[in-house]
Design a protein around this motif. Structure first.
Motif, PDB file in Angstrom:
ATOM      1  N   ILE A   2      29.525  38.967  -6.137  1.00 23.25           N
ATOM      2  CA  ILE A   2      30.540  39.817  -6.753  1.00 23.25           C
ATOM      3  C   ILE A   2      30.193  39.982  -8.219  1.00 23.25           C
ATOM      4  N   LYS A   3      30.063  41.192  -8.663  1.00 24.37           N
ATOM      5  CA  LYS A   3      29.757  41.493 -10.066  1.00 24.37           C
ATOM      6  C   LYS A   3      31.069  41.623 -10.815  1.00 24.37           C
ATOM      7  N   ASN A   9      27.615  48.936 -19.009  1.00 22.57           N
ATOM      8  CA  ASN A   9      26.845  48.151 -19.966  1.00 22.57           C
ATOM      9  C   ASN A   9      27.798  47.219 -20.699  1.00 22.57           C
ATOM     10  N   PHE A  10      27.323  46.049 -21.058  1.00 24.42           N
ATOM     11  CA  PHE A  10      28.182  45.089 -21.768  1.00 24.42           C
ATOM     12  C   PHE A  10      28.702  45.640 -23.094  1.00 24.42           C
ATOM     13  N   GLU A  11      27.972  46.575 -23.695  1.00 21.34           N
ATOM     14  CA  GLU A  11      28.404  47.153 -24.964  1.00 21.34           C
ATOM     15  C   GLU A  11      29.678  47.978 -24.828  1.00 21.34           C
ATOM     16  N   GLY A  60      26.969  36.657 -19.963  1.00 18.14           N
ATOM     17  CA  GLY A  60      27.950  36.570 -18.882  1.00 18.14           C
ATOM     18  C   GLY A  60      28.024  37.858 -18.082  1.00 18.14           C
ATOM     19  N   TRP A  61      27.947  38.981 -18.767  1.00 21.49           N
ATOM     20  CA  TRP A  61      27.962  40.283 -18.099  1.00 21.49           C
ATOM     21  C   TRP A  61      26.771  40.416 -17.157  1.00 21.49           C
ATOM     22  N   GLY A  62      25.648  39.855 -17.551  1.00 25.98           N
ATOM     23  CA  GLY A  62      24.435  39.972 -16.767  1.00 25.98           C
ATOM     24  C   GLY A  62      24.341  39.014 -15.591  1.00 25.98           C
ATOM     25  N   PHE A  72      30.493  32.032 -19.232  1.00 21.44           N
ATOM     26  CA  PHE A  72      29.935  32.549 -20.477  1.00 21.44           C
ATOM     27  C   PHE A  72      30.999  33.201 -21.359  1.00 21.44           C
ATOM     28  N   MET A  73      32.019  33.784 -20.746  1.00 21.94           N
ATOM     29  CA  MET A  73      33.123  34.332 -21.536  1.00 21.94           C
ATOM     30  C   MET A  73      33.882  33.199 -22.236  1.00 21.94           C
TER      31      MET A  73
END
Length: 98
Positions: A2-3, A9-11, A60-62, A72-73
């Motif tokens: 699950i993503k 994009n994280f940006e 964390g996004w990746g 990571f958050m």
């Protein structure tokens, strides 16, 4: 798998944007006010903590697993707290004003 990211994009994440603004503020408004004696201690710690905020959000996004992303958050949130602590120190030492 699950993503967690629903963005391209994280940006695009609001938390990343806010941390990027924090990092820029630290770099442009706080670090330049530190005295030479703090260049290798507080300066370095503050800069690393500020950089860590966005870096951990991006990492964390990746991640491909939700638990990794969340971890990571949480680390990024800890880095924000570290930046706050270092800025309290700079204020306490009268390197910056309120």
């Amino acid at each position: 798998m699950i993503k967690i990211a629903l963005y391209g994009n994280f940006e695009e994440l609001e938390c990343w944007k806010e941390c990027f603004r924090l990092k820029e503020y630290v770099r442009k408004d706080i670090l330049i006010q530190l005295p030479e004696i703090e260049r290798f201690e507080l300066y370095s710690q503050l800069l690393r903590a500020a950089r860590s905020t966005t870096a951990n959000i991006a990492e964390g996004w990746g991640r491909h697993h939700r638990k990794d992303s969340i971890r990571f958050m949480i680390i990024a949130r800890g880095s924000v707290a570290e930046v706050l602590d270092h800025t309290i120190e700079t204020r306490h030492c009268n390197y910056i004003s309120s």
